[in-house]
Design a protein around this motif. Structure first.
Motif, mmCIF file in Angstrom:
data_model
loop_
_atom_site.group_PDB
_atom_site.id
_atom_site.type_symbol
_atom_site.label_atom_id
_atom_site.label_comp_id
_atom_site.label_asym_id
_atom_site.label_seq_id
_atom_site.Cartn_x
_atom_site.Cartn_y
_atom_site.Cartn_z
ATOM 1 N N GLN A 22 0.950 -1.243 -0.043
ATOM 2 C CA GLN A 22 -0.063 -0.073 -0.124
ATOM 3 C C GLN A 22 0.875 1.157 -0.021
ATOM 4 N N ILE A 23 0.240 2.371 -0.627
ATOM 5 C CA ILE A 23 1.336 3.539 -0.585
ATOM 6 C C ILE A 23 1.289 4.035 0.835
ATOM 7 N N GLY A 93 -4.571 2.358 0.084
ATOM 8 C CA GLY A 93 -5.286 1.197 -0.471
ATOM 9 C C GLY A 93 -5.394 0.267 0.935
ATOM 10 N N PRO A 94 -6.208 -0.698 0.610
ATOM 11 C CA PRO A 94 -6.701 -1.197 -0.736
ATOM 12 C C PRO A 94 -8.009 -0.539 -0.976
ATOM 13 N N ASN A 95 -8.353 -0.875 -2.314
ATOM 14 C CA ASN A 95 -9.824 -0.543 -2.919
ATOM 15 C C ASN A 95 -10.817 -1.166 -2.504
ATOM 16 N N ASN A 96 -11.541 -0.769 -1.344
ATOM 17 C CA ASN A 96 -12.315 -1.814 -0.575
ATOM 18 C C ASN A 96 -13.917 -0.917 -0.239
ATOM 19 N N ASN A 218 -11.618 -2.579 -7.566
ATOM 20 C CA ASN A 218 -11.360 -3.935 -6.868
ATOM 21 C C ASN A 218 -9.830 -4.138 -6.870
ATOM 22 N N GLY A 219 -8.958 -3.020 -7.063
ATOM 23 C CA GLY A 219 -7.539 -3.225 -7.141
ATOM 24 C C GLY A 219 -7.288 -3.728 -8.313
ATOM 25 N N THR A 224 -3.351 -3.510 -3.934
ATOM 26 C CA THR A 224 -3.717 -3.007 -2.602
ATOM 27 C C THR A 224 -3.322 -1.388 -2.652
ATOM 28 N N ALA A 225 -2.552 -0.884 -3.566
ATOM 29 C CA ALA A 225 -1.899 0.363 -3.223
ATOM 30 C C ALA A 225 -2.699 1.502 -2.814
ATOM 31 N N ILE A 226 -3.879 1.645 -3.622
ATOM 32 C CA ILE A 226 -4.640 2.978 -3.339
ATOM 33 C C ILE A 226 -6.018 2.705 -3.364
#
Length: 749
Positions: A22-23, A93-96, A218-219, A224-226
């Motif tokens: 993740q960033i 992230g993640p984009n959840n 959904n990444g 899971t970065a942003i």
């Protein structure tokens, strides 16, 4: 379209798994510090930095002007400045989630900014700007261009495209020689490439300018970065300027019509530059350090967009304490120098691979320096510094178990650290792998096993795992009392020593889980087999086994002088049995015998039969079986005179007929249909060979077959009267033949 050239030399490049990274977003620097120390690149001097956005408070713990690091993830910009319409930390992230909003609109209201109002098309959609941030400053370029790289991302993607939530941002540039439609006669340089269209939610999307859109639902794109559902690709903002003059730029971003579903723009570190060739260092760990024989590094050379039409040759200096190949004891691969930007290329990547030299030493440096002379006559020196360090020796935290019973399956574990996971483990026992293994210990004392851990880069560490056994309980004695032949009257017993507390005895068998068991030290009335003895005390349990034997039982066995033959067949039976006292014979031909010795038996067979021998010793009996096959014998050849159609086996008695022949001596081929041809009269012939010569020895006829004959002609012409010489061979069955010769009188009347 921008082109990137990657130059690779020899070495090993390790690919890392970015999908789970993740960033990192931090608010440890002020907006002014972020501009001066992060965003500014070569050839630009910034001043008069101002900020209109959310201060750091309980609602905005990160603020909306922050530093970010891609933390080794797949997000394509490694470090830089993040401008967010909400809380910068919510971009991690993640984009959840479908949206995020941690903003504080009361202190970040930019709805009155005329430039954001214009870019968002609010006058048409009546969807006005709400919260956001504005960062602006003056700068003086050393060259005649200014450029920087960025990515725009948003939670409005993709479901709110063209739905009145056209989150917008702009890079508004003003100064000498610039006349534009925005405040202070500025222009917006955040444009869709090759157009005058501002980059917004509606202008770059899955359906509009889709070549510049990246789907991260959904990444999908960045793992899971942003958090953002979608972004642009890496874009470049650039403009022509006058070197040495003062310009002003306003970097602004805002939400439209709501205070949630935030957007952000990622500004690449060191990318706000003018004219100079820039050098940046990128590693998989995000810092400027690489490990020998492990992580590689990239020196990224970039040039201004205004130079893309030309070929540019860049010669750079390589310094530092590390040694470059092919020199002896080199620390890294040979780097290409100079490098050439071809038309259309704005970035060249030179990859460095650190070499494992096997020398324990401190950090070594690689310093790359490029010099650029701007059109203003200024000299700009840019450099990148990389540190090469030794790989670590991995420490291992291992278990050292103590057991109180002999065991072939003691669990031991190991966990390595300080390296580059994932780790692999190799154990000295049975070649086991993994962070745990099972090892044996069978006697009191200690046994050492070794485990070696290896990380992804090949760094290793070895440690000792000590297994200690402190057992007092043991099986002292086990005895057997053999069973009689065919009688389950055997017994087993066992004793122990070193018992703690009240012992518990258990026998079972034959074999584990057998039909007999007893909780006692003695078990009786047993058949032969393996019996398992277990003693359990207050501390431990031990097990051993013993094989109970028996007196040998009878074994029936016999052999036959013949197992097949012609009727009648005489057969001798030889008794090969063991451990028996009496024998019962059943010969299958109606005869039987009861004897008490191993004497041979003789029998005659006219038909096939089965035989049985029962060997007896007291109550024990064993049985053996055999068979005699009788066949009818005779002549089986249908061509024989004594052929027997009922015979199955040929007994060699076949009699075959003899061939015979009668040879005429007068021949009258006069066409009266009486004695017009010369032929032999044969019986039982299979082939006849006939040759006729005249009195001078010339051949006048030759033929073969079952009935060859001469018609009295020679080559179609009537043969003259006279005497002719005849030779013949008559063949019969079984290679029998008759040969002969004589004279023939040819008479024509």
């Amino acid at each position: 379209m921008k082109k990137i050239t990657t130059i690779l030399s020899f070495g090993i490049l390790l690919f890392w798994n970015y999908s789970q990274a993740q960033i990192i977003v931090q608010n440890t620097q002020s907006p002014a510090s972020l501009v001066q120390n992060v965003l500014m690149g070569n050839g630009v001097i910034a001043s008069n930095i101002t900020f209109n956005g959310s201060a750091v408070n309980a609602q905005m713990p990160q603020g909306n002007v922050t530093f970010f690091n891609n933390n080794g993830s797949s997000f394509p910009i490694s470090t830089g400045v993040l401008l967010s319409s909400g809380n910068g930390s919510a971009a991690v992230g993640p984009n959840n989630s479908g949206s995020f909003s941690n903003n504080n609109p009361a202190t970040s209201d930019v709805s009155t900014d005329p430039d954001l109002y214009a870019i968002s098309n609010a006058a048409v959609t009546f969807a006005e700007p709400t919260n956001g941030v504005i960062l602006e400053f003056d700068f003086v370029p050393s060259g005649d261009t200014i450029s920087f790289r960025y990515i725009f991302g948003s939670e409005e993607y993709p479901e709110f495209v063209n739905a009145g939530f056209n989150d917008a941002f702009g890079f508004f540039l003003s100064g000498p020689g610039i006349t534009g439609p925005y405040s202070n006669s500025s222009i917006n340089i955040a444009l869709v490439p090759g157009t005058a269209t501002p980059v917004t939610i509606d202008n770059v999307s899955p359906s509009t300018n889709s070549a510049y859109y990246v789907n991260n639902v959904n990444g999908l794109a960045y793992g899971t970065a942003i958090q953002f559902d979608g972004t642009t690709v890496v874009l470049t903002a650039n403009a022509s300027v006058q070197c040495g003059q003062t310009y002003h730029i306003k970097l602004a971003i805002c939400n439209i019509s709501d205070t949630g579903w935030d957007s952000g723009v990622f500004l690449e570190a060191d990318s706000f530059s003018s004219e100079a060739v820039d050098i940046a260092v990128a590693t998989v760990t995000g810092d400027t350090t690489v490990i020998e024989n492990c992580t590689g590094a990239q020196f990224i050379f970039s040039r201004p967009q205004t130079q893309l039409g030309d070929t540019l040759l860049v010669t750079y200096d390589i310094g530092g304490t590390a040694i470059m190949a092919p020199n002896a004891g080199f620390d890294y691969n040979n780097l290409p120098n100079p490098i050439t930007f071809l038309p259309g290329e704005d970035t060249i990547v030179v990859t460095l691979f650190p070499n494992q030299d096997g020398i324990v030493e401190g950090p070594e440096t690689v310093i790359i320096t490029a010099t650029t002379i701007t059109q203003c006559g200024d000299t700009i020196i840019t450099s990148g510094t990389l540190y090469i360090i030794d790989g670590p020796t991995l420490p291992i935290n291992e278990s050292n178990p103590t057991v109180f019973c002999a065991n072939d399956s003691v669990l031991v574990t190991a966990a390595a650290s300080t390296g580059f996971p994932p780790y692999t483990y190799t154990w000295s026992y049975a070649g086991q792998t993994g962070s745990s293994a099972y090892v044996p210990i069978f006697q009191n004392g200690t046994v050492d096993y070794y485990v070696t851990a290896t990380d992804q880069c090949g760094n290793t560490g070895t440690d000792t795992v000590t297994v200690t056994m402190n057992q007092t309980l043991a099986i002292d004695t086990m005895m057997i009392f053999p069973a009689s032949a065919c009688t389950p009257d055997g017994a087993v017993s066992g004793m122990g020593q070193g018992i703690t507390g009240q012992p518990f005895y258990h026998w079972e068998g034959p074999n584990t889980g057998g039909p007999n068991e007893i909780d006692a030290s003695v078990m009786q009335n047993l058949a032969p087999g393996w019996y398992i003895f277990t003693i359990t005390d207050n501390v431990c349990s031990v097990t051993d086994s013993v094989f109970l034997t028996s007196e040998p039982g009878p074994i029936a066995a016999f052999s036959l002088s013949s197992i097949a033959g012609c009727n009648p067949l005489n057969v001798t039976f030889t008794n090969n049995s063991q451990n028996a006292t009496n024998y019962e014979w059943y010969f299958g031909n109606g005869n039987s015998a009861m004897v008490n010795d191993l004497s041979s038996q003789n029998q005659t067979y006219t038909v096939s039969a089965d035989q049985v021998l029962i060997a007896i010793n007291g109550p024990c009996r064993d049985t053996a079986f055999a068979s005699v096959a009788i066949v009818e014998c005779g002549c089986t050849d249908p061509l024989a005179t004594n052929f027997d159609p009922t015979a199955i086996q040929n007994d060699g008695s076949c009699i075959f007929p003899e061939p015979s022949v009668i040879v005429p001596n007068i021949f009258t081929p006069n066409g009266d249909a009486n004695n017009d041809v010369f032929r032999l009269t044969t019986v039982n012939a299979t082939e006849v060979i006939l040759k006729i010569n005249n009195r001078w020895g010339n051949n006048v006829y030759e033929g073969s077959g079952l009935d060859p004959y001469w018609d009295g002609k020679i080559d179609g012409t009537l043969a003259p009267d006279g005497v002719y010489f005849v030779q013949y061979t008559v063949k019969g069955l079984m290679d029998k033949e008759i040969t002969g010769q004589g004279f023939l009188q040819l008479i024509r009347q």
